[in-house]
Each structure stands twice: as structure tokens, then as C-alpha cells.
Scaffold this motif. Structure first.
Motif, PDB file in Angstrom:
ATOM      1  N   GLU A 142       0.645  14.214  -1.802  1.00 35.14           N
ATOM      2  CA  GLU A 142       1.539  13.269  -1.125  1.00 35.14           C
ATOM      3  C   GLU A 142       0.794  12.605   0.036  1.00 35.14           C
ATOM      4  O   GLU A 142       0.049  13.263   0.752  1.00 35.14           O
ATOM      5  CB  GLU A 142       2.739  14.027  -0.546  1.00 35.14           C
ATOM      6  N   GLY A 143       0.979  11.328   0.200  1.00 35.24           N
ATOM      7  CA  GLY A 143       0.344  10.664   1.330  1.00 35.24           C
ATOM      8  C   GLY A 143       0.666   9.188   1.300  1.00 35.24           C
ATOM      9  O   GLY A 143       1.342   8.718   0.385  1.00 35.24           O
ATOM     10  N   ASN A 144       0.196   8.462   2.298  1.00 34.18           N
ATOM     11  CA  ASN A 144       0.428   7.019   2.267  1.00 34.18           C
ATOM     12  C   ASN A 144      -0.854   6.242   2.497  1.00 34.18           C
ATOM     13  O   ASN A 144      -1.869   6.781   2.950  1.00 34.18           O
ATOM     14  CB  ASN A 144       1.545   6.614   3.241  1.00 34.18           C
ATOM     15  N   LEU A 145      -0.767   4.974   2.134  1.00 35.57           N
ATOM     16  CA  LEU A 145      -1.872   4.030   2.213  1.00 35.57           C
ATOM     17  C   LEU A 145      -1.421   2.893   3.119  1.00 35.57           C
ATOM     18  O   LEU A 145      -0.307   2.394   2.974  1.00 35.57           O
ATOM     19  CB  LEU A 145      -2.120   3.494   0.793  1.00 35.57           C
ATOM     20  N   VAL A 146      -2.287   2.487   4.051  1.00 38.51           N
ATOM     21  CA  VAL A 146      -1.947   1.363   4.931  1.00 38.51           C
ATOM     22  C   VAL A 146      -2.795   0.155   4.520  1.00 38.51           C
ATOM     23  O   VAL A 146      -4.023   0.267   4.424  1.00 38.51           O
ATOM     24  CB  VAL A 146      -2.194   1.724   6.415  1.00 38.51           C
ATOM     25  N   THR A 147      -2.130  -0.958   4.252  1.00 36.68           N
ATOM     26  CA  THR A 147      -2.844  -2.196   3.888  1.00 36.68           C
ATOM     27  C   THR A 147      -2.129  -3.393   4.521  1.00 36.68           C
ATOM     28  O   THR A 147      -1.024  -3.255   5.035  1.00 36.68           O
ATOM     29  CB  THR A 147      -2.860  -2.460   2.359  1.00 36.68           C
ATOM     30  N   ALA A 148      -2.773  -4.544   4.379  1.00 35.73           N
ATOM     31  CA  ALA A 148      -2.112  -5.785   4.778  1.00 35.73           C
ATOM     32  C   ALA A 148      -1.172  -6.231   3.664  1.00 35.73           C
ATOM     33  O   ALA A 148      -1.239  -5.736   2.537  1.00 35.73           O
ATOM     34  CB  ALA A 148      -3.153  -6.862   5.027  1.00 35.73           C
ATOM     35  N   SER A 163      -5.596  -4.194  -6.430  1.00 36.60           N
ATOM     36  CA  SER A 163      -6.164  -3.209  -7.353  1.00 36.60           C
ATOM     37  C   SER A 163      -6.059  -1.759  -6.854  1.00 36.60           C
ATOM     38  O   SER A 163      -5.496  -0.890  -7.524  1.00 36.60           O
ATOM     39  CB  SER A 163      -7.617  -3.605  -7.611  1.00 36.60           C
ATOM     40  N   LEU A 164      -6.581  -1.495  -5.657  1.00 32.47           N
ATOM     41  CA  LEU A 164      -6.546  -0.128  -5.123  1.00 32.47           C
ATOM     42  C   LEU A 164      -5.093   0.305  -4.873  1.00 32.47           C
ATOM     43  O   LEU A 164      -4.718   1.455  -5.126  1.00 32.47           O
ATOM     44  CB  LEU A 164      -7.357  -0.065  -3.829  1.00 32.47           C
ATOM     45  N   ILE A 165      -4.295  -0.636  -4.420  1.00 34.92           N
ATOM     46  CA  ILE A 165      -2.887  -0.332  -4.101  1.00 34.92           C
ATOM     47  C   ILE A 165      -2.154   0.112  -5.363  1.00 34.92           C
ATOM     48  O   ILE A 165      -1.415   1.104  -5.351  1.00 34.92           O
ATOM     49  CB  ILE A 165      -2.202  -1.570  -3.470  1.00 34.92           C
ATOM     50  N   LYS A 166      -2.399  -0.593  -6.470  1.00 37.70           N
ATOM     51  CA  LYS A 166      -1.721  -0.243  -7.729  1.00 37.70           C
ATOM     52  C   LYS A 166      -2.091   1.175  -8.152  1.00 37.70           C
ATOM     53  O   LYS A 166      -1.221   1.957  -8.531  1.00 37.70           O
ATOM     54  CB  LYS A 166      -2.139  -1.214  -8.844  1.00 37.70           C
ATOM     55  N   THR A 167      -3.384   1.508  -8.097  1.00 38.82           N
ATOM     56  CA  THR A 167      -3.803   2.855  -8.500  1.00 38.82           C
ATOM     57  C   THR A 167      -3.198   3.903  -7.566  1.00 38.82           C
ATOM     58  O   THR A 167      -2.696   4.927  -8.020  1.00 38.82           O
ATOM     59  CB  THR A 167      -5.349   2.981  -8.493  1.00 38.82           C
ATOM     60  N   ALA A 168      -3.246   3.634  -6.262  1.00 34.96           N
ATOM     61  CA  ALA A 168      -2.696   4.597  -5.295  1.00 34.96           C
ATOM     62  C   ALA A 168      -1.216   4.836  -5.552  1.00 34.96           C
ATOM     63  O   ALA A 168      -0.731   5.967  -5.498  1.00 34.96           O
ATOM     64  CB  ALA A 168      -2.920   4.080  -3.874  1.00 34.96           C
ATOM     65  N   ARG A 169      -0.500   3.756  -5.881  1.00 34.77           N
ATOM     66  CA  ARG A 169       0.938   3.882  -6.159  1.00 34.77           C
ATOM     67  C   ARG A 169       1.153   4.746  -7.401  1.00 34.77           C
ATOM     68  O   ARG A 169       2.070   5.558  -7.457  1.00 34.77           O
ATOM     69  CB  ARG A 169       1.554   2.498  -6.360  1.00 34.77           C
ATOM     70  N   GLN A 170       0.299   4.541  -8.401  1.00 33.12           N
ATOM     71  CA  GLN A 170       0.414   5.357  -9.614  1.00 33.12           C
ATOM     72  C   GLN A 170       0.143   6.828  -9.307  1.00 33.12           C
ATOM     73  O   GLN A 170       0.679   7.708  -9.980  1.00 33.12           O
ATOM     74  CB  GLN A 170      -0.578   4.880 -10.685  1.00 33.12           C
ATOM     75  N   MET A 171      -0.694   7.073  -8.288  1.00 34.40           N
ATOM     76  CA  MET A 171      -0.987   8.453  -7.911  1.00 34.40           C
ATOM     77  C   MET A 171       0.154   9.047  -7.074  1.00 34.40           C
ATOM     78  O   MET A 171       0.096  10.204  -6.685  1.00 34.40           O
ATOM     79  CB  MET A 171      -2.283   8.521  -7.078  1.00 34.40           C
ATOM     80  N   GLY A 172       1.130   8.227  -6.748  1.00 34.53           N
ATOM     81  CA  GLY A 172       2.292   8.725  -5.994  1.00 34.53           C
ATOM     82  C   GLY A 172       2.241   8.424  -4.514  1.00 34.53           C
ATOM     83  O   GLY A 172       3.066   8.916  -3.737  1.00 34.53           O
ATOM     84  N   GLN A 191       2.700   6.560  -0.963  1.00 41.95           N
ATOM     85  CA  GLN A 191       3.587   5.591  -0.324  1.00 41.95           C
ATOM     86  C   GLN A 191       2.705   4.431   0.148  1.00 41.95           C
ATOM     87  O   GLN A 191       1.531   4.627   0.450  1.00 41.95           O
ATOM     88  CB  GLN A 191       4.268   6.217   0.904  1.00 41.95           C
ATOM     89  N   TRP A 192       3.314   3.258   0.230  1.00 46.57           N
ATOM     90  CA  TRP A 192       2.542   2.070   0.620  1.00 46.57           C
ATOM     91  C   TRP A 192       3.103   1.514   1.931  1.00 46.57           C
ATOM     92  O   TRP A 192       4.202   0.961   1.949  1.00 46.57           O
ATOM     93  CB  TRP A 192       2.634   1.041  -0.502  1.00 46.57           C
ATOM     94  N   ASN A 193       2.345   1.672   3.013  1.00 50.09           N
ATOM     95  CA  ASN A 193       2.747   1.116   4.315  1.00 50.09           C
ATOM     96  C   ASN A 193       2.071  -0.243   4.472  1.00 50.09           C
ATOM     97  O   ASN A 193       0.874  -0.314   4.745  1.00 50.09           O
ATOM     98  CB  ASN A 193       2.309   2.024   5.473  1.00 50.09           C
ATOM     99  N   LYS A 194       2.820  -1.309   4.254  1.00 51.46           N
ATOM    100  CA  LYS A 194       2.214  -2.643   4.298  1.00 51.46           C
ATOM    101  C   LYS A 194       2.565  -3.361   5.590  1.00 51.46           C
ATOM    102  O   LYS A 194       3.683  -3.260   6.077  1.00 51.46           O
ATOM    103  CB  LYS A 194       2.624  -3.480   3.086  1.00 51.46           C
ATOM    104  N   VAL A 195       1.582  -4.071   6.092  1.00 54.53           N
ATOM    105  CA  VAL A 195       1.752  -4.755   7.378  1.00 54.53           C
ATOM    106  C   VAL A 195       1.448  -6.232   7.149  1.00 54.53           C
ATOM    107  O   VAL A 195       0.334  -6.588   6.736  1.00 54.53           O
ATOM    108  CB  VAL A 195       0.775  -4.168   8.436  1.00 54.53           C
ATOM    109  N   ILE A 230      -0.128   3.696  10.838  1.00 56.11           N
ATOM    110  CA  ILE A 230      -0.790   4.958  10.434  1.00 56.11           C
ATOM    111  C   ILE A 230       0.009   6.128  10.995  1.00 56.11           C
ATOM    112  O   ILE A 230       0.396   6.130  12.164  1.00 56.11           O
ATOM    113  CB  ILE A 230      -2.240   4.990  10.980  1.00 56.11           C
ATOM    114  N   ASP A 231       0.284   7.107  10.154  1.00 58.98           N
ATOM    115  CA  ASP A 231       0.945   8.327  10.634  1.00 58.98           C
ATOM    116  C   ASP A 231       0.195   9.547  10.100  1.00 58.98           C
ATOM    117  O   ASP A 231      -0.889   9.400   9.510  1.00 58.98           O
ATOM    118  CB  ASP A 231       2.435   8.333  10.251  1.00 58.98           C
ATOM    119  N   LYS A 232       0.780  10.707  10.285  1.00 61.23           N
ATOM    120  CA  LYS A 232       0.026  11.918   9.911  1.00 61.23           C
ATOM    121  C   LYS A 232      -0.128  12.076   8.391  1.00 61.23           C
ATOM    122  O   LYS A 232      -0.920  12.897   7.929  1.00 61.23           O
ATOM    123  CB  LYS A 232       0.644  13.166  10.539  1.00 61.23           C
ATOM    124  N   HIS A 233       0.590  11.257   7.621  1.00 57.39           N
ATOM    125  CA  HIS A 233       0.467  11.334   6.164  1.00 57.39           C
ATOM    126  C   HIS A 233      -0.498  10.278   5.606  1.00 57.39           C
ATOM    127  O   HIS A 233      -0.696  10.195   4.400  1.00 57.39           O
ATOM    128  CB  HIS A 233       1.843  11.143   5.502  1.00 57.39           C
TER     129      HIS A 233
END
Ligand SMILES: Cc1ncc(COP(=O)(O)O)c(C=O)c1O
Length: 380
Positions: free
Chosen positions: A123-129, A135-144, A146-150, A167-170
Motif C-alpha cells: 500500500e502506498g501513494n504516488l505524487v505527480t503533477a 505511463s508510470l501512473i497507470k502501472t502504479a495504479r494497477q499495483m494498487g 493511491q494517486w496524489n495529483k497536484v 507527500i505524506d508518510k505513505h
């Protein structure tokens, strides 16, 4: 539409591919239009006269690369660990790091995918614009993940403060594309370097520099310097853009040796690399004249496009890359289909509720055809 297009491609014969599609990683704030079913049905699809949809380089591969590819084809019977090692050595020298910082891959897509897999098994999240290259976002989402978009700032640069706050502790990874795709905009490298230095103390920062080489002063803009300083930053580069080798599949990553070792754990140990492509990449890296020519012709194509868009009374986002994004006051799907009907392939997105076209740079003739078709489609 997704089901129908799979059927059209004959994929429904494979039950595993017929499963319900995973939830789209695109949210309403950023959505892509795809060519309509009617278009796909009109097989054989007419050849595109101007293929301006994938940010390919119409001038590549370089003459030196072509020669190296042809000469090395005869050695295709052997696995290519030595050629991979030789290219890694050249890239290391080019980037000013030691070889144990470099991973060579069949395109930078492979590095984006591996990084997502490596960082998101739990479990974890990814921070992007938002918007960003997906591409990376799609794979990360498939891995489960969370997507923190800014949302990008008003000038389309990265909102670095906003990203730091997201950014948080996850958070497992921060992904930044600079210059960004699909906007073509650049975030100030000094600010981004400071961001990398600070943020990477807690979480790795992945900077995708696929288009960096279109800038006149690459060395000043790259984040590789932060890797040289020892920060936990990953930089991805590709031979698909300035080198014009998209179909030959070579990319590389620069990262800390510890990270590289981790990547090696899930890598295929050079088994996905191809002799001709490796030799082509090596020759292309040395062919700085070709790179300069690509840079100049791309800049000229941008100017040609700006002038044409202005004549049509259209605004655009000034670009640092081999593509230009511009807003349109029309419905996205119909516009995309009309452009394809003219033999012009472009990409169309909904960015924060507004239709935008992304056009890749091409030859002067292709740009002329694009502008002519754009004028007719909008006058319809
Ligand atoms: C920002 C960005 N990163 C990575 C890629 C993938 O490039 P490749 O896998 O061909 O190296 C692309 C391709 O368009 C891109 O736009």
C-alpha cells in the motif's frame, strides 16, 4: 467502446484479456479521446499522411546509427551482454557518473514501469503533477497505489510547494516529467533541483527527462547533478526523441547504485536488449551533429506551427519540446475524428474541462498539412 475496439483487434478470443477493464486511472480533470469506432471499422485504415501523435522524430535515426544497425545485424545470433555493458559505459561517461549508476532498458517506458512495480508492491501513494505523462501512473495504479495529483501552476510549471505538501508518510515515489508531457512546459531547473535535494531525503524523486535534449543547454537543466551529489533521485532518458529511435527501443536510467541493485533484482539482466539497437544507440550518442540538427529542425517546426496557429486565431502553450499543446473550443471526439479523416494524426485531451490538441513536430510539409487540415476542420 473499449470492448468493441478489442473485438476489432481480435483480442476477445483470449479470455484473460476479456476481463472487465480496470478502473481508468484518468480522472475527469485529464482524459484522452481515442479515434472513434467508426474510424477503426473502416479497415484497412487509410495511411496517415502526417503522423503527429506520438512525438516521434521524423529525421531519425541518424545516418551513423543506421550504419551501425546494419553492420551489427549479422551478430544477431548472440546475446548481447557485452554491447549492453559498452553502452552503459558510454552513457556513464556522458552523464558524469560511474557505471553502477546506469540501467539500460528497451525504452524508458520499461524504466517507468519497473520503478512503479518496485515502489508499489505494498500500500502506498504516488505524487505527480496533473496533467502528467501517464505511463508510470497507470502501472502504479494497477499495483494498487493511491494517486496524489497536484494541478500544474497557472504558467503550467510544476507546483513544487503543492507537491511537497501532497507527500505524506505513505508516499513511495514522486514522479516529475520535465519538460512535461502533454504541456511541453519546463519547470525552473534550479527550483526543481532544490526540491529534489529536500524531498529525496524522505522519498525517491523520479524525474523523466525524455524531452530534455530539445533544450539548447541540456547540462544546465538536468537533475543528474543531484544524483552526483548522492541524493535519492532517478532520472530517465530515452533514445526515442532527440535520437529518433522510437521503434528501436533504447532508454536508460541514472540512479544511486543501491537503487540500481534493487532494479537488477527484477530486471532481465540485458535479456530484453537487442544488439542492433544497442549499437545504433552508441553511434547516435556520438553523432552530436545529428542531435543538433534534430534540435534545430524541431525548433523551426515549433516556429512554423506557432505562426500557423496565430493565423488561425488560436492560442497555444509555448513549448520546450517536440510537441505543442493548444486549447480548442470544440468537442474533442469529433475534432479528433475529423483530423484523422484528413490523414492527420494528433492527440486530443480534456485538460481540466477544456479540449486540448497535442501536435507533435514533423517535417515542414507535415506541419503545413496539419495547419491546412486544422483550418478546414475548424471552419466546418
Ligand atoms: C515523458 C515521456 N516519458 C517516456 C516516454 C517513453 O519513451 P520510450 O519508452 O520510447 O523511451 C515518452 C514517450 O512518448 C514520454 O513522452
Amino acid at each position: 467502446m473499449k470492448q468493441a475496439s478489442l473485438a476489432g483487434a481480435g483480442l476477445l478470443a483470449f479470455p484473460s484479456l476479456n476481463a472487465a477493464p480496470a478502473a481508468s486511472p484518468h480522472r475527469p480533470g485529464f482524459r484522452e479521446y481515442l479515434p472513434s469506432l467508426e474510424w477503426e471499422r473502416s479497415l484497412p485504415a487509410p495511411e496517415l499522411k502526417a503522423r503527429l501523435l506520438a512525438n516521434e522524430n521524423p529525421w531519425g535515426p541518424s545516418p551513423q546509427a543506421r550504419l551501425a544497425i546494419m553492420e551489427s545485424a549479422v551478430e544477431g545470433n548472440r546475446y548481447q551482454h557485452q554491447a549492453a555493458s559498452a553502452l552503459r559505459k558510454e552513457i556513464a561517461a556522458f552523464e558524469g557518473v560511474s557505471e553502477d549508476h546506469i540501467v539500460v532498458a528497451p525504452g524508458s517506458s520499461d524504466i517507468l514501469e519497473k520503478m512503479a512495480i518496485m515502489h508499489y508492491l505494498e500500500e502506498g501513494n504516488l505524487v505527480t503533477a496533473d496533467p502528467a505523462y501517464m505511463s508510470l501512473i497507470k502501472t502504479a495504479r494497477q499495483m494498487g497505489a493511491q494517486w496524489n495529483k497536484v494541478k500544474l501552476a497557472a504558467d503550467w510549471s510544476h507546483d513544487l510547494e503543492g507537491m511537497a505538501s501532497a507527500i505524506d508518510k505513505h508516499t513511495r515515489l514522486v514522479y516529475i516529467c520535465n519538460p512535461n508531457n502533454p504541456t511541453g512546459t519546463l519547470t525552473d531547473p534550479d527550483k526543481l533541483r532544490d526540491f529534489c535535494r529536500t524531498v529525496s531525503k524522505d522519498v525517491p524523486v523520479f524525474v523523466d527527462e525524455a524531452y530534455l535534449e530539445f533544450l539548447p543547454n541540456r547540462a544546465k537543466q538536468t537533475m543528474v547533478k543531484t544524483i552526483q551529489e548522492g541524493h535519492n533521485v532517478i532520472v530517465a532518458r530515452t533514445f526515442s526523441k532527440i535520437h529518433g529511435m522510437a521503434g528501436l527501443r533504447v532508454g536508460y536510467g541514472v540512479m544511486q547504485p543501491e537503487m540500481r541493485q534493487q532494479v537488477d533484482g527484477i530486471w532481465r539482466n540485458n535479456m530484453s536488449l537487442c544488439k542492433t539497437s544497442l549499437m545504433g544507440a552508441m553511434a547516435s550518442l556520438r553523432d552530436t551533429g545529428f542531435q543538433e540538427m534534430s534540435r534545430e529542425k524541431t525548433a523551426a517546426a515549433r516556429e512554423q506551427t506557432y505562426v500557423g496557429l496565430e493565423k488561425l486565431g488560436l492560442e497555444y502553450v509555448p513549448s520546450h519540446t517536440s510537441f505543442i499543446l493548444f486549447p480548442l473550443a470544440v468537442e474533442g471526439q469529433a475534432f479528433l475524428d475529423d483530423m484523422f479523416a484528413h490523414g492527420v494524426g494528433v492527440r486530443v485531451f480534456d485538460v481540466h474541462g477544456k479540449t486540448h490538441c497535442r501536435v507533435s513536430m514533423g517535417t515542414p510539409e507535415e506541419i503545413d498539412l496539419f495547419l491546412e487540415s486544422l483550418g478546414s476542420v475548424l471552419a466546418k
